[in-house]
Design an enzyme around this catalytic site. Structure first.
Site, PDB file in Angstrom:
ATOM      1  N   ARG A 232      37.297  39.626  43.088  1.00 37.78           N
ATOM      2  CA  ARG A 232      38.967  39.347  43.261  1.00 37.78           C
ATOM      3  C   ARG A 232      39.884  40.736  42.114  1.00 37.78           C
ATOM      4  NH1 ARG A 232      37.938  37.727  47.564  1.00 37.78           N
ATOM      5  NH2 ARG A 232      39.140  35.633  48.301  1.00 37.78           N
ATOM      6  N   ASP A 256      35.804  47.020  45.417  1.00 34.62           N
ATOM      7  CA  ASP A 256      36.350  46.729  47.067  1.00 34.62           C
ATOM      8  C   ASP A 256      38.030  45.987  46.971  1.00 34.62           C
ATOM      9  OD1 ASP A 256      36.298  46.290  50.306  1.00 34.62           O
ATOM     10  OD2 ASP A 256      35.492  44.547  49.586  1.00 34.62           O
ATOM     11  N   GLU A 261      46.716  43.708  46.626  1.00 38.96           N
ATOM     12  CA  GLU A 261      46.680  45.072  47.435  1.00 38.96           C
ATOM     13  C   GLU A 261      47.487  44.288  48.663  1.00 38.96           C
ATOM     14  OE1 GLU A 261      41.977  42.994  47.229  1.00 38.96           O
ATOM     15  OE2 GLU A 261      42.660  42.223  48.691  1.00 38.96           O
ATOM     16  N   HIS A 293      39.131  45.271  50.905  1.00 43.06           N
ATOM     17  CA  HIS A 293      38.440  44.807  51.179  1.00 43.06           C
ATOM     18  C   HIS A 293      37.247  44.577  52.686  1.00 43.06           C
ATOM     19  CE1 HIS A 293      39.471  40.189  49.703  1.00 43.06           C
ATOM     20  NE2 HIS A 293      38.552  40.397  50.272  1.00 43.06           N
TER      21      HIS A 293
HETATM   22  P1  NAI Z   1      30.374  30.596  44.569  1.00 42.91           P
HETATM   23  O1  NAI Z   1      31.454  29.401  44.267  1.00 42.91           O
HETATM   24  O2  NAI Z   1      29.052  30.239  44.973  1.00 42.91           O
HETATM   25  O3  NAI Z   1      29.854  30.957  43.053  1.00 42.91           O
HETATM   26  C1  NAI Z   1      30.730  31.662  42.199  1.00 42.91           C
HETATM   27  C2  NAI Z   1      30.654  31.331  41.175  1.00 42.91           C
HETATM   28  O4  NAI Z   1      30.625  31.974  39.973  1.00 42.91           O
HETATM   29  C3  NAI Z   1      29.175  29.535  40.563  1.00 42.91           C
HETATM   30  O5  NAI Z   1      27.876  30.356  39.894  1.00 42.91           O
HETATM   31  C4  NAI Z   1      30.485  29.351  39.071  1.00 42.91           C
HETATM   32  O6  NAI Z   1      30.307  28.846  38.500  1.00 42.91           O
HETATM   33  C5  NAI Z   1      30.937  30.739  38.861  1.00 42.91           C
HETATM   34  N1  NAI Z   1      31.937  30.580  38.041  1.00 42.91           N
HETATM   35  C6  NAI Z   1      33.261  29.989  38.661  1.00 42.91           C
HETATM   36  N2  NAI Z   1      33.761  29.953  36.717  1.00 42.91           N
HETATM   37  C7  NAI Z   1      33.185  31.223  36.067  1.00 42.91           C
HETATM   38  C8  NAI Z   1      33.916  32.280  35.460  1.00 42.91           C
HETATM   39  N3  NAI Z   1      35.299  31.683  34.502  1.00 42.91           N
HETATM   40  N4  NAI Z   1      33.502  32.627  34.646  1.00 42.91           N
HETATM   41  C9  NAI Z   1      31.858  32.703  35.189  1.00 42.91           C
HETATM   42  N5  NAI Z   1      31.385  32.369  36.446  1.00 42.91           N
HETATM   43  C10 NAI Z   1      32.569  31.524  36.424  1.00 42.91           C
HETATM   44  O7  NAI Z   1      31.053  31.672  45.082  1.00 42.91           O
HETATM   45  P2  NAI Z   1      30.767  33.007  45.994  1.00 42.91           P
HETATM   46  O8  NAI Z   1      30.465  32.581  47.604  1.00 42.91           O
HETATM   47  O9  NAI Z   1      29.441  33.732  45.891  1.00 42.91           O
HETATM   48  O10 NAI Z   1      32.066  34.037  45.880  1.00 42.91           O
HETATM   49  C11 NAI Z   1      32.061  34.147  44.609  1.00 42.91           C
HETATM   50  C12 NAI Z   1      33.653  34.831  45.085  1.00 42.91           C
HETATM   51  O11 NAI Z   1      33.529  36.670  45.449  1.00 42.91           O
HETATM   52  C13 NAI Z   1      34.653  34.495  45.440  1.00 42.91           C
HETATM   53  O12 NAI Z   1      35.351  33.522  44.802  1.00 42.91           O
HETATM   54  C14 NAI Z   1      35.641  35.344  46.409  1.00 42.91           C
HETATM   55  O13 NAI Z   1      36.938  35.946  45.154  1.00 42.91           O
HETATM   56  C15 NAI Z   1      34.735  36.565  46.698  1.00 42.91           C
HETATM   57  N6  NAI Z   1      34.374  36.995  48.050  1.00 42.91           N
HETATM   58  C16 NAI Z   1      34.600  38.352  47.824  1.00 42.91           C
HETATM   59  C17 NAI Z   1      34.825  39.345  49.345  1.00 42.91           C
HETATM   60  C18 NAI Z   1      35.337  40.289  50.108  1.00 42.91           C
HETATM   61  O14 NAI Z   1      35.179  40.369  51.037  1.00 42.91           O
HETATM   62  N7  NAI Z   1      35.368  41.129  48.964  1.00 42.91           N
HETATM   63  C19 NAI Z   1      34.066  37.776  50.250  1.00 42.91           C
HETATM   64  C20 NAI Z   1      33.888  36.604  49.605  1.00 42.91           C
HETATM   65  C21 NAI Z   1      33.905  36.190  48.354  1.00 42.91           C
END
Ligand code: NAI
Length: 330
Positions: A232, A256, A261, A293
């Site tokens: 993000r 991205d 944005e 994005h």
């Molecule tokens: P997920 O929930 O599977 O993984 C997130 C990980 O981050 C978890 O292991 C969690 O413990 C960790 N985490 C949470 N708070 C943290 C902190 N303060 N410090 C370090 N680690 C922390 O989520 P997923 O599916 O892997 O997605 C991650 C992020 O990717 C989403 O939240 C979203 O913002 C972004 N995303 C971007 C997309 C894009 O098109 N650019 C599309 C999909 C997701």
């Protein structure tokens, strides 16, 4: 179910078309805000995307209009006030962990394009310039990659980096034991910043991660290291990143996402002025590679999002019908 589908992008209508026999979908190109929420009148559900404003005022307005369900087409929930949603008794439907490969592979595409100067090389060839001076790249093999957030996407990214022969360090508030067996080493964020040649961000945006990469964090990084952000925009302080790039502390930034944005991404401004000076500096900086994005944008991810969300909405509708039937029988 009658669904108001905000921030519709042209290709989404194709992905969601097969479900129109089960649901009545109203496609709305405008972004959801407290002002545009009125467009949801007459609908039970709202389908929202990454740059929609799902703050308390918007949710309150939607609730007044009779909307009871919010279906999110993105993984991140940073644009949704979950406390307000609960207070208002509304239901959230979303698809956590849809096609993590789509975002992980885009992160790798950005990284490779940055280290091998692919955009510039391609531009030169298009212009008939076949010189290669100034395009010296770096091998990824043997480099140390720091991954922040080892959830669905972070883990997919780790696997690809290990395939390149990189050493992987990770930082997560909830480390994943299975990754330890694959040779990943969890460290503190400070250690990760100090030791990584490349850092990639895959954690959610929340109060703990807001501007996680700020001037202090950038100062701890190895001089000339690269930063990749497909998470993000507000995970990084863009101004501090630009300063670090100008001083040479940061070797390159590929992203991205961008912290402001919402006003620009997914719209065509090629014939209109872009009045955000920070965005203008970022998108024209020689050591920055920026996309708008699109990491989620693969056929597989779109299929999983549309199928998953529409099935959940059907399930929710059936449950509601069953509850009403049961109540009328009592
Ligand atoms: P997920 O929930 O599977 O993984 C997130 C990980 O981050 C978890 O292991 C969690 O413990 C960790 N985490 C949470 N708070 C943290 C902190 N303060 N410090 C370090 N680690 C922390 O989520 P997923 O599916 O892997 O997605 C991650 C992020 O990717 C989403 O939240 C979203 O913002 C972004 N995303 C971007 C997309 C894009 O098109 N650019 C599309 C999909 C997701």
């Amino acid at each position: 179910m009658r669904i108001a589908f905000f921030s519709t992008l042209p290709f989404e209508q194709t992905s969601f078309e097969p479900y129109r026999s089960h649901h009545h979908i109203t496609y709305i190109t405008e972004t959801l805000t407290p002002e545009t929420a009125q467009r949801a009148e007459g609908h039970t559900a709202v389908c929202a995307f990454v740059n929609d404003d799902l703050s308390r005022p918007t949710l309150t307005r939607l609730k007044e209009l009779g909307v009871g369900v919010i279906g999110m087409r993105g993984t991140g929930l940073d644009n949704l006030d979950q406390l307000a949603l609960r207070d208002l008794g509304m239901t959230l439907l979303h698809i956590p962990g849809y096609s993590p490969s789509s975002v992980a592979e885009m992160s790798v595409a950005l990284l490779m394009s940055l280290v091998r100067h692919v955009p510039e090389a391609s531009q030169r060839v298009r212009a008939g310039n076949f010189t290669i001076d100034g395009l010296m790249g770096t091998d990824l093999h043997g480099k140390t990659v720091g991954v922040v957030g080892t959830g669905h996407i972070g883990r997919a990214f780790v696997r690809i980096m290990q395939g390149f022969g990189c050493h992987v360090l990770a930082y997560d508030i909830r480390p994943n034991r299975k990754l330890l067996d694959t040779g990943v080493r969890y460290t503190s964020l400070t250690e990760l910043l100090r030791q990584s040649d490349i850092m990639s961000l895959h954690c959610p945006l929340n109060p703990l991660t807001d501007y996680l990469i700020n001037a202090q964090a950038l100062a701890l990084m190895k001089p000339g290291a690269l930063l990749i952000n497909t998470g993000r925009g507000r995970l990084v302080d863009t101004r501090a990143v630009l300063n670090a790039l100008d001083s040479g502390q940061l070797g390159g930034y590929a992203a991205d996402v961008y912290e402001r944005e919402r006003a620009y991404f997914h719209y065509d401004f090629s014939d209109s002025p872009i009045t955000d000076p920070l965005l203008n500096q970022l998108r024209t900086h020689p050591n920055v590679l920026l996309t708008a994005h699109q990491s989620f944008l693969t056929k597989e991810a779109m299929q999983q999002i549309s199928r998953g969300l529409m099935n959940q909405l059907s399930f929710y509708e059936n449950q509601q019908t069953a509850l009403v039937t049961k109540a009328s029988m009592c």
